[in-house]
Design a protein around this motif. Sequence first.
Motif, short mmCIF file in Angstrom:
data_model
loop_
_atom_site.label_atom_id
_atom_site.label_comp_id
_atom_site.label_asym_id
_atom_site.label_seq_id
_atom_site.Cartn_x
_atom_site.Cartn_y
_atom_site.Cartn_z
N GLN A 14 30.54 50.64 39.02
CA GLN A 14 31.10 49.88 37.89
C GLN A 14 31.15 48.43 38.36
O GLN A 14 31.97 48.05 39.19
CB GLN A 14 32.52 50.39 37.56
N SER A 47 24.14 43.94 38.58
CA SER A 47 25.43 44.15 37.93
C SER A 47 25.32 45.12 36.76
O SER A 47 25.87 44.91 35.68
CB SER A 47 26.03 42.80 37.46
N ARG A 48 24.57 46.18 37.00
CA ARG A 48 24.43 47.22 35.98
C ARG A 48 25.20 48.46 36.41
O ARG A 48 25.16 48.85 37.58
CB ARG A 48 22.97 47.57 35.77
N ALA A 49 25.84 49.06 35.49
CA ALA A 49 26.64 50.24 35.78
C ALA A 49 25.73 51.44 36.07
O ALA A 49 24.60 51.52 35.59
CB ALA A 49 27.57 50.56 34.61
N ASP A 75 28.94 56.36 42.06
CA ASP A 75 29.15 55.72 40.76
C ASP A 75 29.32 54.22 40.99
O ASP A 75 29.93 53.79 41.98
CB ASP A 75 30.41 56.27 40.08
N HIS A 97 20.75 48.33 41.12
CA HIS A 97 21.75 48.26 40.05
C HIS A 97 22.91 47.34 40.46
O HIS A 97 23.44 46.58 39.63
CB HIS A 97 22.29 49.66 39.73
N TYR A 98 23.29 47.39 41.71
CA TYR A 98 24.41 46.56 42.18
C TYR A 98 24.06 45.08 42.05
O TYR A 98 24.86 44.27 41.58
CB TYR A 98 24.75 46.92 43.62
N GLY A 140 33.37 47.90 43.37
CA GLY A 140 33.00 48.67 42.20
C GLY A 140 32.25 49.94 42.52
O GLY A 140 31.61 50.52 41.62
#
Length: 549
Positions: free
Chosen positions: A26, A68-70, A24, A64-65, A9
């Motif tokens: 996702q 699990s946050r975008a 980025d 963030h990874y 992602g």
Amino acid sequence: MSGQLQGQGLTFRLEAQSRTLIADLQPAPEAAPIDEVWLKARLAESGWAGLRISPEAVSALLEHYQQSRALAGLQLGECVDASLKITISPDRMQVLLDSEAAQGGEPISREQILDELKAQSVSYGIQSEAIDQAVAAGEAHGLCIAQGLAPVAGADGYLECLQPIVRSRVPTVDEFDHTDFRDLGEILTVNAGDRLMLRHPPTAGIAGCTVLGASLPATAGKDVSYAAALPGTSPAPDNPDLLLAAINGQPVLTEGGMIVEPVFAIESVNAASGNVRFNGSVKIRGDVQAGMTIQATGDIEVGGVVEAASLDAGGSIVIKGGAMGGLGHQEGSQRLLRCGGSFSAAYAQQARVEAGDSIFIDDSAMQCELCAVNNIHVGNSRRGQIIGGRAQATLSISARVIGSPNRVATLIEIGVNPVLHKQHQQIVKDREARENQLMEVSKLIDFARKHPGKVPAEMFDKAHRTAAALSSEIAEIRTEQQVLERKIERSKLSRVIAEQAIHEGVEVLLCGHHFRVFGEHGAGTISIGDQGLGFLSEEEIARIGAHKA
């Protein structure tokens, strides 16, 4: 350049305009865990390892990874060009380069460095090899890339002696005030017209240059001139720097050049020849009979024996035979051998000798009165004995054997020469007198400055010249005073040296201390130690030296 890591992602792209690395995120449902090491390895695979990566951005991305946050448009790193800074030293003699390596940007180039040097007006002494070194390494820290040229002071002028062997009126003394035990040799003569000395003028030196191209003038060497009066000499007609002998005679080194003293040669001095008084040097091929007198402003050289005669030389006395005086005999007790330089003889018996420098006797000195300003040394290729009488010197008295098995009274006086004390007292008196004069002149100068027009200009100028002359004289007197004080201080280190033996009957006086030798001793030294004046054998001296080492 952009890239995407499948299944994780994550997407990275390098924006060309801003030259920044954008990340980025996702979140993927089944994404495997990652850490900073994994992330940096992936960036290296994409060719972005050299960029300046932000630790804060890396931490934010990993956070963030894991949650699990975008995340979109995170500036993860940037391309940074190499930076440079040149520093010119305060004296404008050196340029130093400091540069930081590029991080994904443009490396440092030779053209950049040269442009920066030009911008700061550096034009001299640029070090091309050093610049190439900095470019190849990609960075530099305190690297010298330009070096100025320091001026080279000119050499002082000097007087070159053109004669192979010339006797000097100035004793040769080393830094410890010990006179060189030299062979006084024979009287060297020159003929009118012979070359004596050559004056070499000072050089101007070599000018220097700063890195900015400014010239640095060199200090010229000090000039040297011949003394105003050098008797027996004259300058060469076609070269004023070349000194020639004007008469036949003996060349003698002196302050500011060389003089030529006439040499009076005679077969022998006796009743037939009469006494000799000569303004120059005297050379006697044979003997000097008892009762005769020889006076010379230069040296006296005697090829034979001197009986109970009087010799007075402004320079040195060399007696190839022996000197037999009249001590103990009424008719000869007043006879004296005196010289301003050094005295040298094969032997001396019942002789009174005074030397302004040192006394050297090859064989023996028996029942003599010897007095030297510096040293007395008895013994060269022969016995080397001092037996009876009195020997006095400032620095050292040495002989192979001092005294005799018959316990003949032998007095040795060593240490401060009374002449030095008198000279020191007179120098102090002269210095104080000039300092008082300078004080009075300084008061006049100070008054004239505070009250313009009250003191005539001629008087003011004269006062300035007088003050300058007095200051120069005081400086010279202080230097002479310091030299004398060092000699007086070093005289406390004076010593009596017996190279083979010293016998009972010898008495030594040194700086107010008294030592009497009892019994027979081998080689050793008498000097002032922790327990006062005493005798140390060679073995004891060796043990002390080994212990100190």
